[in-house]
Design a protein around this motif. Structure first.
Motif, PDB file in Angstrom:
ATOM      1  N   GLY A 114      43.911  33.114  32.833  1.00 49.64           N
ATOM      2  CA  GLY A 114      43.452  31.918  32.119  1.00 49.64           C
ATOM      3  C   GLY A 114      42.148  31.335  32.633  1.00 49.64           C
ATOM      4  N   THR A 115      41.544  31.985  33.624  1.00 48.93           N
ATOM      5  CA  THR A 115      40.248  31.509  34.125  1.00 48.93           C
ATOM      6  C   THR A 115      39.130  32.482  33.790  1.00 48.93           C
ATOM      7  OG1 THR A 115      40.608  32.572  36.271  1.00 48.93           O
ATOM      8  CG2 THR A 115      41.326  30.283  36.052  1.00 48.93           C
ATOM      9  N   GLY A 116      39.443  33.584  33.098  1.00 48.51           N
ATOM     10  CA  GLY A 116      38.427  34.582  32.763  1.00 48.51           C
ATOM     11  C   GLY A 116      37.651  34.179  31.525  1.00 48.51           C
ATOM     12  N   TYR A 117      36.857  35.109  31.008  1.00 47.88           N
ATOM     13  CA  TYR A 117      36.024  34.800  29.841  1.00 47.88           C
ATOM     14  C   TYR A 117      36.890  34.403  28.648  1.00 47.88           C
ATOM     15  CZ  TYR A 117      33.063  35.101  25.848  1.00 47.88           C
ATOM     16  OH  TYR A 117      32.429  34.790  24.673  1.00 47.88           O
ATOM     17  N   ALA A 118      37.742  35.305  28.191  1.00 40.45           N
ATOM     18  CA  ALA A 118      38.580  35.000  27.026  1.00 40.45           C
ATOM     19  C   ALA A 118      39.631  33.954  27.390  1.00 40.45           C
ATOM     20  CB  ALA A 118      39.265  36.279  26.527  1.00 40.45           C
ATOM     21  N   GLY A 119      40.252  34.119  28.554  1.00 36.76           N
ATOM     22  CA  GLY A 119      41.352  33.232  28.950  1.00 36.76           C
ATOM     23  C   GLY A 119      40.933  31.778  29.046  1.00 36.76           C
ATOM     24  N   SER A 131      45.945  32.952  37.686  1.00 33.81           N
ATOM     25  CA  SER A 131      44.884  33.855  38.156  1.00 33.81           C
ATOM     26  C   SER A 131      44.886  33.782  39.680  1.00 33.81           C
ATOM     27  CB  SER A 131      43.512  33.460  37.585  1.00 33.81           C
ATOM     28  OG  SER A 131      43.242  32.118  37.860  1.00 33.81           O
ATOM     29  N   ARG A 132      44.111  34.668  40.297  1.00 32.18           N
ATOM     30  CA  ARG A 132      44.124  34.675  41.773  1.00 32.18           C
ATOM     31  C   ARG A 132      43.315  33.523  42.336  1.00 32.18           C
ATOM     32  NH1 ARG A 132      41.914  40.572  42.140  1.00 32.18           N
ATOM     33  NH2 ARG A 132      40.712  39.533  40.490  1.00 32.18           N
ATOM     34  N   SER A 133      42.360  33.015  41.556  1.00 33.59           N
ATOM     35  CA  SER A 133      41.575  31.877  42.051  1.00 33.59           C
ATOM     36  C   SER A 133      41.596  30.766  41.014  1.00 33.59           C
ATOM     37  CB  SER A 133      40.134  32.309  42.327  1.00 33.59           C
ATOM     38  OG  SER A 133      39.596  32.930  41.187  1.00 33.59           O
ATOM     39  N   VAL A 134      41.399  29.545  41.471  1.00 30.00           N
ATOM     40  CA  VAL A 134      41.380  28.415  40.530  1.00 30.00           C
ATOM     41  C   VAL A 134      39.930  28.156  40.116  1.00 30.00           C
ATOM     42  CG1 VAL A 134      43.507  27.301  41.268  1.00 30.00           C
ATOM     43  CG2 VAL A 134      41.376  26.790  42.457  1.00 30.00           C
ATOM     44  N   GLY A 185      40.910  44.927  22.639  1.00 26.65           N
ATOM     45  CA  GLY A 185      39.499  45.315  22.592  1.00 26.65           C
ATOM     46  C   GLY A 185      39.106  45.863  21.233  1.00 26.65           C
ATOM     47  N   PHE A 186      37.825  45.893  20.991  1.00 28.09           N
ATOM     48  CA  PHE A 186      37.304  46.413  19.720  1.00 28.09           C
ATOM     49  C   PHE A 186      37.662  47.890  19.537  1.00 28.09           C
ATOM     50  CE2 PHE A 186      33.953  48.625  17.379  1.00 28.09           C
ATOM     51  CZ  PHE A 186      34.021  47.951  16.169  1.00 28.09           C
ATOM     52  N   SER A 187      37.656  48.658  20.642  1.00 27.98           N
ATOM     53  CA  SER A 187      37.819  50.112  20.537  1.00 27.98           C
ATOM     54  C   SER A 187      39.177  50.553  20.015  1.00 27.98           C
ATOM     55  CB  SER A 187      37.579  50.767  21.893  1.00 27.98           C
ATOM     56  OG  SER A 187      36.277  50.500  22.297  1.00 27.98           O
ATOM     57  N   ASN A 223      37.117  53.739  31.060  1.00 30.01           N
ATOM     58  CA  ASN A 223      38.478  53.461  31.541  1.00 30.01           C
ATOM     59  C   ASN A 223      39.005  52.168  30.920  1.00 30.01           C
ATOM     60  OD1 ASN A 223      40.853  53.807  33.327  1.00 30.01           O
ATOM     61  ND2 ASN A 223      40.099  51.870  34.187  1.00 30.01           N
ATOM     62  N   GLU A 224      38.177  51.128  30.893  1.00 30.41           N
ATOM     63  CA  GLU A 224      38.615  49.847  30.313  1.00 30.41           C
ATOM     64  C   GLU A 224      38.972  50.018  28.838  1.00 30.41           C
ATOM     65  OE1 GLU A 224      36.146  46.434  31.040  1.00 30.41           O
ATOM     66  OE2 GLU A 224      36.959  45.328  29.340  1.00 30.41           O
ATOM     67  N   LEU A 225      38.114  50.692  28.101  1.00 31.23           N
ATOM     68  CA  LEU A 225      38.343  50.814  26.655  1.00 31.23           C
ATOM     69  C   LEU A 225      39.590  51.634  26.370  1.00 31.23           C
ATOM     70  CD1 LEU A 225      34.657  51.378  25.451  1.00 31.23           C
ATOM     71  CD2 LEU A 225      35.885  49.245  25.833  1.00 31.23           C
TER      72      LEU A 225
HETATM   73  N1  LIG Z   1      34.301  43.475  22.575  1.00 34.70           N
HETATM   74  C1  LIG Z   1      35.430  43.790  23.218  1.00 34.70           C
HETATM   75  O1  LIG Z   1      36.205  44.617  22.767  1.00 34.70           O
HETATM   76  C2  LIG Z   1      35.803  43.056  24.492  1.00 34.70           C
HETATM   77  C3  LIG Z   1      34.826  42.410  25.257  1.00 34.70           C
HETATM   78  C4  LIG Z   1      35.214  41.728  26.413  1.00 34.70           C
HETATM   79  C5  LIG Z   1      36.568  41.751  26.805  1.00 34.70           C
HETATM   80  N2  LIG Z   1      37.483  42.415  26.053  1.00 34.70           N
HETATM   81  C6  LIG Z   1      38.895  42.493  26.463  1.00 34.70           C
HETATM   82  O2  LIG Z   1      39.394  41.179  26.605  1.00 34.70           O
HETATM   83  C7  LIG Z   1      40.347  41.130  27.672  1.00 34.70           C
HETATM   84  C8  LIG Z   1      39.948  40.015  28.635  1.00 34.70           C
HETATM   85  O3  LIG Z   1      38.666  40.325  29.154  1.00 34.70           O
HETATM   86  P1  LIG Z   1      37.737  39.223  29.869  1.00 34.70           P
HETATM   87  O4  LIG Z   1      36.346  39.750  29.853  1.00 34.70           O
HETATM   88  O5  LIG Z   1      38.024  37.874  29.314  1.00 34.70           O
HETATM   89  O6  LIG Z   1      38.311  39.295  31.360  1.00 34.70           O
HETATM   90  P2  LIG Z   1      37.764  38.558  32.677  1.00 34.70           P
HETATM   91  O7  LIG Z   1      36.690  37.593  32.356  1.00 34.70           O
HETATM   92  O8  LIG Z   1      37.481  39.652  33.672  1.00 34.70           O
HETATM   93  O9  LIG Z   1      39.024  37.714  33.159  1.00 34.70           O
HETATM   94  C9  LIG Z   1      40.130  38.316  33.785  1.00 34.70           C
HETATM   95  C10 LIG Z   1      41.085  37.209  34.221  1.00 34.70           C
HETATM   96  O10 LIG Z   1      42.196  37.831  34.873  1.00 34.70           O
HETATM   97  C11 LIG Z   1      42.339  37.248  36.177  1.00 34.70           C
HETATM   98  N3  LIG Z   1      42.874  38.298  37.063  1.00 34.70           N
HETATM   99  C12 LIG Z   1      42.293  39.480  37.382  1.00 34.70           C
HETATM  100  N4  LIG Z   1      43.091  40.172  38.211  1.00 34.70           N
HETATM  101  C13 LIG Z   1      44.199  39.411  38.415  1.00 34.70           C
HETATM  102  C14 LIG Z   1      45.373  39.568  39.183  1.00 34.70           C
HETATM  103  N5  LIG Z   1      45.603  40.672  39.924  1.00 34.70           N
HETATM  104  N6  LIG Z   1      46.303  38.579  39.170  1.00 34.70           N
HETATM  105  C15 LIG Z   1      46.091  37.443  38.438  1.00 34.70           C
HETATM  106  N7  LIG Z   1      44.998  37.236  37.677  1.00 34.70           N
HETATM  107  C16 LIG Z   1      44.057  38.212  37.677  1.00 34.70           C
HETATM  108  C17 LIG Z   1      40.941  36.783  36.556  1.00 34.70           C
HETATM  109  O11 LIG Z   1      40.945  35.760  37.539  1.00 34.70           O
HETATM  110  P3  LIG Z   1      40.903  36.104  39.128  1.00 34.70           P
HETATM  111  O12 LIG Z   1      39.866  37.162  39.307  1.00 34.70           O
HETATM  112  O13 LIG Z   1      40.588  34.799  39.784  1.00 34.70           O
HETATM  113  O14 LIG Z   1      42.280  36.592  39.466  1.00 34.70           O
HETATM  114  C18 LIG Z   1      40.497  36.221  35.225  1.00 34.70           C
HETATM  115  O15 LIG Z   1      41.087  34.946  35.019  1.00 34.70           O
HETATM  116  C19 LIG Z   1      40.362  42.529  28.290  1.00 34.70           C
HETATM  117  O16 LIG Z   1      41.431  43.284  27.770  1.00 34.70           O
HETATM  118  C20 LIG Z   1      39.053  43.127  27.839  1.00 34.70           C
HETATM  119  O17 LIG Z   1      39.097  44.531  27.756  1.00 34.70           O
HETATM  120  C21 LIG Z   1      37.127  43.070  24.905  1.00 34.70           C
END
Ligand SMILES: NC(=O)c1ccc[n+]([C@@H]2O[C@H](COP(=O)([O-])OP(=O)(O)OC[C@H]3O[C@@H](n4cnc5c(N)ncnc54)[C@H](OP(=O)(O)O)[C@@H]3O)[C@@H](O)[C@H]2O)c1
Length: 215
Positions: free
Chosen positions: A9-14, A32-35, A103-105, A129-131
């Protein structure tokens, strides 16, 4: 009002989903691991690792909805699908609906056509790998879960992510597993993806389905 747990919930989408859902009065837990440096008012941030089952269970039990917004990068590059197997099992037992940020893929260019992931020649190798990992979750793992698990995977348009945040227009289109943006991908901003996702959560009219959001 729903109790919504956002994994990642602290990442880009989250973080966009957390902000949208909290603004609408839902009760949000973000794991998430960090606040975050700038937490959203009223959100319950839990610091923990999704690879720890007890942590996962503690944030999923009692939730109406779980949003999976993790990414298969860094330490989760390998264990991502295993984490979601645990998430699916715990959510199913808890009676929580699961919404996955996909993901889009994993989308298709036309009805019944192979998913984009079957030909990754257009994408830089460091993303393969991600896709393919996220696509396998959508194409193989979620459909294999017990019928009692109510899941919806929501793919963004091709241009989406921290590298291309875009702006809130307050609008989006919803499609099935055929990319609204066509083979060139289209685009969706973070805030409008979150708007669409929270609308889908609130309407609850899709079940065990793969959808996509685009401008
Ligand atoms: N165009 C596209 O298709 C597209 C583009 C972008 C993303 N996506 C997809 O959207 C999804 C989300 O991507 P995003 O870019 O939003 O991700 P992101 O910004 O990397 O965020 C990941 C989140 O997960 C947390 N996290 C990571 N490892 C963790 C762990 N071990 N335990 C608890 N929390 C953890 C991170 O916080 P901490 O690091 O603090 O733990 C962060 O809050 C993915 O499936 C990605 O493939 C698709």
């Amino acid at each position: 009002m729903s109790r919504i747990t956002v994994l990642g919930g602290t990442g880009y989408a989250g973080s966009a989903i957390v902000a949208e859902a909290a603004a609408r009065g839902h009760e949000i837990t973000a794991l998430s691991r960090s606040v975050p440096p700038e937490p959203v008012d009223g959100v319950h941030y839990v610091q923990g690792d999704v690879t720890d089952e007890a942590t996962l269970a503690s944030v999923i039990e009692g939730a109406d909805v779980v949003v999976g917004a993790l990414s298969p990068r860094g330490a989760l590059a390998d264990g991502f699908r295993d984490v979601y197997r645990s998430v699916a099992r715990i959510a199913d037992a808890a009676g929580a609906r699961l919404y996955l940020v996909a993901g889009f893929s994993s989308l298709r260019p036309a009805p019944g056509a192979p998913r984009f992931v079957t030909d990754l020649s257009h994408a830089p190798a460091e993303y393969h790998n991600e896709l393919s990992t996220v696509s396998a979750l959508v194409a193989d793992d979620l459909p294999a879960t017990p019928e009692t698990l109510d899941w919806v995977a929501v793919s963004p348009a091709g241009k989406f992510g921290a590298h291309a945040p875009g702006e809130r227009r307050g609008e989006y289109r919803v499609g099935d597993d055929v990319a609204l943006g066509g083979p060139t991908g289209g685009e969706i901003s973070g805030p409008d993806y979150a708007l669409g996702l929270v609308d889908l959560i609130e309407s609850a009219d899709h079940h065990r389905a793969h959808l996509n959001l685009a401008h």
